[in-house]
Scaffold this active site. Structure first.
Site, PDB file in Angstrom:
ATOM      1  N   LYS A 102       2.928  40.295 -41.675  1.00  0.00           N
ATOM      2  CA  LYS A 102       2.540  41.655 -41.254  1.00  0.00           C
ATOM      3  C   LYS A 102       1.581  42.299 -42.237  1.00  0.00           C
ATOM      4  CE  LYS A 102       6.318  42.215 -43.871  1.00  0.00           C
ATOM      5  NZ  LYS A 102       7.596  41.596 -44.018  1.00  0.00           N
ATOM      6  N   VAL A 129       6.615  41.457 -36.697  1.00  0.00           N
ATOM      7  CA  VAL A 129       7.309  42.739 -36.492  1.00  0.00           C
ATOM      8  C   VAL A 129       8.659  42.472 -35.832  1.00  0.00           C
ATOM      9  CG1 VAL A 129       7.219  45.028 -35.445  1.00  0.00           C
ATOM     10  CG2 VAL A 129       5.094  43.893 -36.118  1.00  0.00           C
ATOM     11  N   GLY A 131      11.174  40.657 -36.767  1.00  0.00           N
ATOM     12  CA  GLY A 131      11.784  39.325 -36.944  1.00  0.00           C
ATOM     13  C   GLY A 131      11.964  38.615 -35.619  1.00  0.00           C
ATOM     14  N   ILE A 133      13.124  39.782 -32.836  1.00  0.00           N
ATOM     15  CA  ILE A 133      13.074  40.611 -31.622  1.00  0.00           C
ATOM     16  C   ILE A 133      11.749  40.384 -30.906  1.00  0.00           C
ATOM     17  CG2 ILE A 133      13.114  42.975 -30.710  1.00  0.00           C
ATOM     18  CD1 ILE A 133      14.492  43.838 -33.314  1.00  0.00           C
ATOM     19  N   ASP A 198       6.281  48.580 -45.752  1.00  0.00           N
ATOM     20  CA  ASP A 198       6.545  47.493 -44.798  1.00  0.00           C
ATOM     21  C   ASP A 198       6.586  48.049 -43.368  1.00  0.00           C
ATOM     22  OD1 ASP A 198       7.883  44.682 -44.223  1.00  0.00           O
ATOM     23  OD2 ASP A 198       9.251  46.174 -43.367  1.00  0.00           O
ATOM     24  N   LYS A 202       4.042  47.420 -40.032  1.00  0.00           N
ATOM     25  CA  LYS A 202       4.551  47.011 -38.711  1.00  0.00           C
ATOM     26  C   LYS A 202       4.143  47.995 -37.615  1.00  0.00           C
ATOM     27  CE  LYS A 202       8.378  44.454 -40.786  1.00  0.00           C
ATOM     28  NZ  LYS A 202       9.754  44.554 -41.299  1.00  0.00           N
ATOM     29  N   GLY A 300      15.403  37.333 -41.604  1.00  0.00           N
ATOM     30  CA  GLY A 300      16.302  36.182 -41.739  1.00  0.00           C
ATOM     31  C   GLY A 300      15.669  34.931 -41.187  1.00  0.00           C
TER      32      GLY A 300
END
Ligand code: HSE
Length: 436
Positions: A102, A129, A131, A133, A198, A202, A300
């Site tokens: 990102k 952005v 992870g 999802i 961060d 995003k 993760g």
């Protein structure tokens, strides 16, 4: 048919990606056509959990992005350089690119996507952005019939974890951050997360997709959570709110957007109020769909690798049906307009002074008759309408006054605050937060 993948980086996300690619059973059958050709690492000697053939690994990342055998480069090294240069070099060598980066996309997206369009290759970034999802592809494809009006996200797991613990335990920011660092939930250098940088990267990416234009990261307003104290969490709770670090992109008018990151009082009944711990969620409002919310793990190995591999499969699918192949030198293939970046202009972002929002403010004042009246008069003089004023009690011998406004123009509110700060009866403007 085999599609060769060159992986740059074998950290958390790289390892998760290899694990999925090596275990295709019961996943999409196209996975069986993907071959990991090379993996670029910093050190060949590092102990690794994966049992990899030594000739798969190399420290020569340049050789991977220029390797004529490789179809798809997966960049999961993160950071700005050498990630940016490697992505550009891969594009120049007509490789499709999948990235989770990102920071590089938010800063160098214009350069990267211009190069990709000219070369006729895809740069996909689902993992950048949220992870695991799926939100990038829905914005590009499933929601593309909509006029998007708002994107509001909790897109940083570290700050959501800290704020959730502050809310449930009543602790202060500093002590919970230190504990989160010890437990591995926050980085040793937490700056990018706790200062909102961060989340700003995003929301710049999400805004660009939602509003089909480029976003200058320097124009994204960004405020982190360091100034959120236990007092704010407690007052928010009493007033019926929780505090979340929200990343917001909104259509302000036909010409202007708001794009901003800041801690926000969120009404407890709002769908984002119950997104807790390290979870992320992105709420999108479009016309005619209304609200849709995406929720899941924002970081993760497994979740992020899930997004990376879905991008690899998207490119493999295009290559498999014979699109995206370079058949003639100097004639780039026509890219799928729903998957490639198709805009080049920059969106105009409205100044924060023009924002219309509700505010929460906490003041420490002398405990004299008429102080609340003076605050009210000053706000009134600047056209700031108050919804509630509460004298909550005494703190260090000073009266603690908490104010919530109606929707007001931020510029007017700030002018009133400047004047209040100069009042001799006001010791401190202890906190100012926006209210959703
Ligand atoms: N540092 C990010 C977070 C995860 O705390 O959500 C990677 O984007």
């Amino acid at each position: 048919m085999a599609f060769k993948v060159g992986l740059l980086g074998l950290g958390t996300v790289g390892t998760g990606t290899v694990e999925i690619l090596r275990d295709p059973a019961q996943r999409h059958p196209l996975l069986q056509e993907l071959v990991i050709h090379k993996i670029g690492v910093r050190s060949l000697d590092k102990a690794r959990s994966l049992n990899l053939s030594p000739d798969l690994l190399t420290t020569d990342l340049d050789a991977i992005v220029t390797d004529p055998e490789i179809d798809i480069i997966v960049e999961v090294i993160g950071g700005l350089e050498p990630a940016r240069s490697l992505i550009l070099k891969a594009i120049a060598h007509k490789k499709h690119v999948v990235t989770a980066n990102k920071a590089a996309i938010a800063r160098f997206g214009d350069e990267i996507f211009t190069a990709a369009s000219e070369a006729g290759v895809y740069v996909l970034l689902e993992a950048a952005v949220g992870g695991g999802i799926p939100v990038i592809e829905p914005l590009k494809q499933s929601l593309c019939a909509n006029r998007i009006n708002t994107v509001i996200g909790i897109v940083n797991g570290t700050t959501n974890y800290i704020l959730t613990r502050m809310q449930t335990e009543g602790g202060d920011f500093g002590e919970i951050l230190a504990d989160a660092q010890q437990l591995g939930y926050a980085e040793a250098d937490p700056t990018a997360d706790v200062d909102g940088l961060d989340a700003a990267d995003k929301i710049a990416i999400l805004a660009s997709l939602a509003f089909s234009g480029r976003i200058k990261l320097s124009e994204v307003y960004c405020e982190g959570i360091r100034q959120v104290g236990a007092a704010e969490i407690a007052y928010a709770e009493k007033l019926g709110f929780v505090i979340k670090l929200l990343a917001i992109a909104k259509r302000e008018s036909d010409e202007q957007l708001q794009v901003r990151v800041h801690p926000t009082l969120v009404p407890k009944a709002h769908p984002l109020a119950n997104v807790n711990d390290v979870y992320n969620a992105i709420l999108i409002e479009g016309d005619p769909i209304g609200q849709v919310m995406f929720f899941g793990r924002g970081a993760g190995a497994g979740p992020t690798a899930s997004a990376v591999v879905s991008d690899i499969l998207n490119i493999a699918a295009i290559l498999k049906v014979g699109r995206g192949q370079i058949t003639q030198a100097d004639v780039p293939p026509i890219l799928d307009p729903l998957l490639a970046c198709s805009h080049q202009h920059y969106c105009t972002i409205a100044p924060m002074s023009e924002l219309v929002t509700r505010f929460y403010a906490r003041f420490l004042t002398q405990d004299y008759p008429g102080v609340i009246g003076k605050l009210g008069t000053c706000f009134g003089d600047h056209e700031v309408s108050l919804e509630s004023v509460v004298q909550a009690g005494l703190r260090d011998g000073l009266a603690e006054i908490v104010v919530v406004t109606h929707d007001v123009r931020e510029g007017n509110f700030r002018e009133a605050l400047d004047e209040i700060q100069r009042m001799t009866t006001v010791a401190k403007v202890a906190s100012v937060l926006r209210v959703l």
